[in-house]
Design a protein around this motif. Structure first.
Motif, PDB file in Angstrom:
ATOM      1  N   ARG A  38     -19.970   8.248  30.321  1.00 50.61           N
ATOM      2  CA  ARG A  38     -18.899   8.067  31.315  1.00 50.61           C
ATOM      3  C   ARG A  38     -18.284   9.413  31.694  1.00 50.61           C
ATOM      4  O   ARG A  38     -17.955   9.648  32.862  1.00 50.61           O
ATOM      5  CB  ARG A  38     -17.809   7.143  30.748  1.00 50.61           C
ATOM      6  CG  ARG A  38     -18.214   5.679  30.687  1.00 50.61           C
ATOM      7  CD  ARG A  38     -16.974   4.783  30.549  1.00 50.61           C
ATOM      8  NE  ARG A  38     -16.209   5.106  29.357  1.00 50.61           N
ATOM      9  CZ  ARG A  38     -16.419   4.566  28.155  1.00 50.61           C
ATOM     10  NH1 ARG A  38     -17.399   3.678  27.999  1.00 50.61           N
ATOM     11  NH2 ARG A  38     -15.652   4.897  27.127  1.00 50.61           N
ATOM     12  N   LEU A  39     -18.144  10.315  30.725  1.00 50.29           N
ATOM     13  CA  LEU A  39     -17.610  11.646  31.021  1.00 50.29           C
ATOM     14  C   LEU A  39     -18.540  12.390  31.977  1.00 50.29           C
ATOM     15  O   LEU A  39     -18.076  13.021  32.947  1.00 50.29           O
ATOM     16  CB  LEU A  39     -17.434  12.444  29.724  1.00 50.29           C
ATOM     17  CG  LEU A  39     -16.976  13.900  29.881  1.00 50.29           C
ATOM     18  CD1 LEU A  39     -15.603  13.974  30.543  1.00 50.29           C
ATOM     19  CD2 LEU A  39     -16.957  14.613  28.520  1.00 50.29           C
ATOM     20  N   GLY A  44     -19.997  14.408  37.290  1.00 43.71           N
ATOM     21  CA  GLY A  44     -21.090  14.470  38.254  1.00 43.71           C
ATOM     22  C   GLY A  44     -22.266  15.317  37.810  1.00 43.71           C
ATOM     23  O   GLY A  44     -23.169  15.594  38.613  1.00 43.71           O
ATOM     24  N   VAL A  45     -22.285  15.739  36.533  1.00 44.49           N
ATOM     25  CA  VAL A  45     -23.407  16.529  36.014  1.00 44.49           C
ATOM     26  C   VAL A  45     -23.669  16.114  34.569  1.00 44.49           C
ATOM     27  O   VAL A  45     -22.789  15.575  33.882  1.00 44.49           O
ATOM     28  CB  VAL A  45     -23.118  18.054  36.040  1.00 44.49           C
ATOM     29  CG1 VAL A  45     -22.957  18.554  37.459  1.00 44.49           C
ATOM     30  CG2 VAL A  45     -21.899  18.393  35.191  1.00 44.49           C
ATOM     31  N   ALA A  46     -24.887  16.390  34.117  1.00 41.74           N
ATOM     32  CA  ALA A  46     -25.211  16.200  32.698  1.00 41.74           C
ATOM     33  C   ALA A  46     -24.719  17.422  31.921  1.00 41.74           C
ATOM     34  O   ALA A  46     -24.880  18.561  32.371  1.00 41.74           O
ATOM     35  CB  ALA A  46     -26.711  16.030  32.516  1.00 41.74           C
ATOM     36  N   GLY A  61     -22.379  22.210  30.092  1.00 38.52           N
ATOM     37  CA  GLY A  61     -21.700  21.792  28.872  1.00 38.52           C
ATOM     38  C   GLY A  61     -21.009  22.936  28.159  1.00 38.52           C
ATOM     39  O   GLY A  61     -19.893  22.781  27.645  1.00 38.52           O
ATOM     40  N   SER A  62     -21.658  24.100  28.141  1.00 37.02           N
ATOM     41  CA  SER A  62     -21.061  25.258  27.476  1.00 37.02           C
ATOM     42  C   SER A  62     -19.783  25.690  28.151  1.00 37.02           C
ATOM     43  O   SER A  62     -18.783  26.006  27.491  1.00 37.02           O
ATOM     44  CB  SER A  62     -22.061  26.427  27.462  1.00 37.02           C
ATOM     45  OG  SER A  62     -23.203  26.107  26.706  1.00 37.02           O
ATOM     46  N   ARG A  63     -19.788  25.698  29.473  1.00 31.88           N
ATOM     47  CA  ARG A  63     -18.578  26.087  30.205  1.00 31.88           C
ATOM     48  C   ARG A  63     -17.461  25.053  30.038  1.00 31.88           C
ATOM     49  O   ARG A  63     -16.290  25.391  29.867  1.00 31.88           O
ATOM     50  CB  ARG A  63     -18.912  26.287  31.694  1.00 31.88           C
ATOM     51  CG  ARG A  63     -19.749  27.534  31.964  1.00 31.88           C
ATOM     52  CD  ARG A  63     -20.134  27.617  33.426  1.00 31.88           C
ATOM     53  NE  ARG A  63     -20.915  28.812  33.697  1.00 31.88           N
ATOM     54  CZ  ARG A  63     -20.398  29.975  34.113  1.00 31.88           C
ATOM     55  NH1 ARG A  63     -19.092  30.092  34.294  1.00 31.88           N
ATOM     56  NH2 ARG A  63     -21.178  31.006  34.358  1.00 31.88           N
TER      57      ARG A  63
END
Length: 299
Positions: A38-39, A44-46, A61-63
């Motif tokens: 859901r996050l 709008g991105v993986a 994800g890192s950012r």
């Protein structure tokens, strides 16, 4: 976006393992997986690259992890500040140490002032300490540190602690008044693992003297070294504050310069320090001031 989503994401991002993260959070794996999904839909991105059952934090994800950790850190600080302003003392102080020999005396003095506070203490390497400080998961560290990069870590040197070589009573060197390092080049040693401040300092100074210490034992518990020396497993480099009158070993001074560890109190300079934390810091400074030969605190 919900706070729970951020908490779950941070746990998964740090472990990069859904099952382990679910166990650490005490939730089901399916619930955790749905929350992360859901996050990602909200953003709008993986946030992870998925290969089979493996997870790897990607660039998005890192950012996002940096922002999420900062957001939770600020919320935790706000919660602590409100508790302090309303007169609610924290239940626990989170501490991390690489130098535990002085901790009993420090905690004894602290408990005279605030007896209701509990302590959670971890024995960690310097790198692990800094990571937890920056995450806001540790209140203070008592360590023998190298210089720490960045201005977010507060550091006060509170004591200069000379390092001796510890030998068992029957050792051939036991009657010596002092030693040079090069005389120890063929000896076997017991010590902590690399990454602990005293070990790294000793290795560096010995290499400058022309040899690398031979370790027959390397562990995570500095307090165990004295027992190993008593058992004649090997010699050890022991700070002066670690010696107890009950120990059946001899501490011999080293002639070479440089074998002095600096004991420091570390904290996150951007973190709100509650009143109990201020008292703890004062107790630490006063404790080392009392045992310092000159009675002076090192700033």
């Amino acid at each position: 976006m919900e706070l729970l989503q951020l908490q779950y994401f941070i746990a998964v991002a740090r472990l990069e393992h859904m099952t382990e993260a679910a166990q650490s959070l005490h939730v089901t794996q399916s619930s955790l997986s749905k929350t992360i999904q859901r996050l990602e839909e909200d953003l709008g991105v993986a946030l992870f690259d998925r290969t089979g059952r493996k997870l790897r934090l990607n660039e998005y994800g890192s950012r996002f992890l940096q922002r999420a950790e900062r957001a939770l850190f600020e919320l935790q600080q706000g919660k602590q500040e409100i508790r302090d302003l309303s007169g609610q003392e924290p239940d626990t102080l989170e501490l991390a140490v690489t130098t535990a020999s002085t901790l009993p005396g420090i905690l004894r003095e602290f408990r005279k002032k605030l007896p209701a506070i509990h302590f959670h203490v971890q024995m960690l390497s310097m790198q692990e300490m800094v990571t937890l400080l920056r995450r806001g998961e540790v209140d203070f560290c008592l360590a023998s540190p190298p210089p720490v990069e960045g201005d977010d870590i507060g550091c006060q040197i509170v004591y200069n602690d000379p390092i001796f070589v510890a030998v068992p009573a029957g050792h051939r060197l036991a009657n010596r008044k002092c030693l040079s390092l090069i005389e120890l080049k063929d000896e076997w040693f017991v010590g902590v693992k690399k990454g602990y401040g005293t070990r790294d300092l000793v290795d560096s100074v010995c290499q400058s003297a022309g040899f690398t210490p031979h370790y027959v034992y390397e562990g995570d518990e500095p307090a165990r070294l004295i027992a190993l020396v008593e058992a004649e497993i090997g010699l050890a480099f022991i700070p002066g504050t670690a010696k107890s009158p009950q120990d059946k070993i001899l501490l011999i001074p080293i002639e070479d310069d440089g074998l002095v560890r600096q004991i420091a109190l570390l904290w996150h300079s951007g973190r709100y320090i509650p009143q109990a934390g201020l008292v703890f810091r004062e107790v630490v400074v006063d404790y080392f001031g009392a045992i310092s030969p000159t009675g002076d605190i090192i700033i």
